[in-house]
Design an enzyme around this catalytic site. Sequence first.
Site, PDB file in Angstrom:
ATOM      1  N   GLY A  14     -11.160  46.793  -0.409  1.00 44.64           N
ATOM      2  CA  GLY A  14     -10.139  47.308   0.502  1.00 44.64           C
ATOM      3  C   GLY A  14     -10.635  48.140   1.669  1.00 44.64           C
ATOM      4  O   GLY A  14      -9.907  49.000   2.168  1.00 44.64           O
ATOM      5  N   ASN A  16     -11.135  46.973   4.677  1.00 39.38           N
ATOM      6  CA  ASN A  16     -10.297  46.583   5.818  1.00 39.38           C
ATOM      7  C   ASN A  16      -8.896  47.190   5.690  1.00 39.38           C
ATOM      8  O   ASN A  16      -8.295  47.584   6.696  1.00 39.38           O
ATOM      9  CB  ASN A  16     -10.222  45.066   5.947  1.00 39.38           C
ATOM     10  CG  ASN A  16     -11.436  44.523   6.674  1.00 39.38           C
ATOM     11  OD1 ASN A  16     -11.593  44.723   7.875  1.00 39.38           O
ATOM     12  ND2 ASN A  16     -12.321  43.873   5.931  1.00 39.38           N
ATOM     13  N   LEU A  95      -3.531  30.220  -0.794  1.00 42.54           N
ATOM     14  CA  LEU A  95      -2.072  30.308  -0.696  1.00 42.54           C
ATOM     15  C   LEU A  95      -1.457  28.914  -0.659  1.00 42.54           C
ATOM     16  O   LEU A  95      -2.061  27.979  -0.119  1.00 42.54           O
ATOM     17  CB  LEU A  95      -1.694  31.086   0.558  1.00 42.54           C
ATOM     18  CG  LEU A  95      -2.118  32.559   0.524  1.00 42.54           C
ATOM     19  CD1 LEU A  95      -2.082  33.163   1.919  1.00 42.54           C
ATOM     20  CD2 LEU A  95      -1.241  33.360  -0.434  1.00 42.54           C
ATOM     21  N   HIS A 111     -11.898  37.133   8.570  1.00 40.79           N
ATOM     22  CA  HIS A 111     -12.941  36.323   7.941  1.00 40.79           C
ATOM     23  C   HIS A 111     -14.295  36.742   8.499  1.00 40.79           C
ATOM     24  O   HIS A 111     -14.441  36.888   9.723  1.00 40.79           O
ATOM     25  CB  HIS A 111     -12.683  34.836   8.202  1.00 40.79           C
ATOM     26  CG  HIS A 111     -13.691  33.948   7.557  1.00 40.79           C
ATOM     27  ND1 HIS A 111     -13.679  33.672   6.206  1.00 40.79           N
ATOM     28  CD2 HIS A 111     -14.771  33.308   8.067  1.00 40.79           C
ATOM     29  CE1 HIS A 111     -14.708  32.887   5.916  1.00 40.79           C
ATOM     30  NE2 HIS A 111     -15.382  32.659   7.028  1.00 40.79           N
TER      31      HIS A 111
HETATM   32  C1  GRF Z   1     -14.346  41.230   4.186  1.00 42.54           C
HETATM   33  O1  GRF Z   1     -15.653  40.892   4.514  1.00 42.54           O
HETATM   34  C2  GRF Z   1     -13.376  40.258   4.790  1.00 42.54           C
HETATM   35  O2  GRF Z   1     -13.794  39.748   6.019  1.00 42.54           O
HETATM   36  C3  GRF Z   1     -13.330  39.165   3.766  1.00 42.54           C
HETATM   37  O3  GRF Z   1     -13.440  39.798   2.527  1.00 42.54           O
HETATM   38  C4  GRF Z   1     -14.078  41.067   2.694  1.00 42.54           C
HETATM   39  C5  GRF Z   1     -13.131  42.091   2.169  1.00 42.54           C
HETATM   40  O4  GRF Z   1     -13.678  43.382   2.197  1.00 42.54           O
HETATM   41  N1  GRF Z   1     -12.150  38.356   3.919  1.00 42.54           N
HETATM   42  P1  GRF Z   1     -12.731  44.628   1.966  1.00 42.54           P
HETATM   43  O5  GRF Z   1     -12.020  44.411   0.641  1.00 42.54           O
HETATM   44  O6  GRF Z   1     -11.768  44.690   3.111  1.00 42.54           O
HETATM   45  O7  GRF Z   1     -13.645  45.807   1.924  1.00 42.54           O
END
Ligand code: GRF
Length: 206
Positions: A14, A16, A95, A111
């Site tokens: 988490g 992001n 999904l 991504h």
């Molecule tokens: C990130 O690298 C994102 O781009 C990918 O999965 C990872 C998630 O990381 N889809 P976080 O859970 O947000 O730390």
Amino acid sequence: MEKLKIGVLISGRGSNLQALIDACAQPDFPAEIALVISNKADAYGLERAKAAKIKTKVIDHKEFEKRVDFDYEMHRALEKQKVQLVCLAGFMRLLSPWFTKEWRDRMMNIHPSLLPKHKGLNTHEAALAAGDRTHGCTVHFVRAELDAGPTILQAEVPVMPDDTAETLAARVLEEEHKIYPEAVKLYAEGRVNIIDEEVFIAGAAA
Ligand code: GRF
């Protein structure tokens, strides 16, 4: 100011999500997180949401026989909180076409590659194996096909000669944390237009 309600779907760390939480904490940010859904009860992102006093919900995909039933449960929870935009942030479930249709043009993903390069998992390893000189990340609208859909923002980073997947991932992640909130902001400001499956950002230099 009426803020755009977002729902964030996670499965793990988490970071992001944290970037979105931090952005939404700014008084002039045009969006707020109405709900965080995780398909895993032990996702660390849930702690982050709770610390920020954001509503959370665990929906365990293993409790559903069909993918679409799991998706419908998420859909109901998102509707209940009047979510207007879904942000996938390290959400590790495919999904159903039904869900992607229901949230078409109202659902984004981040991504860790410069799409259309390196779809799927292990993108940093793939970029190194391909000998890429640059790598990066993409925020895009979600379509039924994996890691497809109109690109909203991308950020590029250099690949250094001594990079490992870990050092490269860290460099990319730093950019992810910038462009995801930026994409949400642009969307909330009504500046993201999709024409013929291509994104045009109002007010941006061509
Ligand atoms: C990130 O690298 C994102 O781009 C990918 O999965 C990872 C998630 O990381 N889809 P976080 O859970 O947000 O730390």
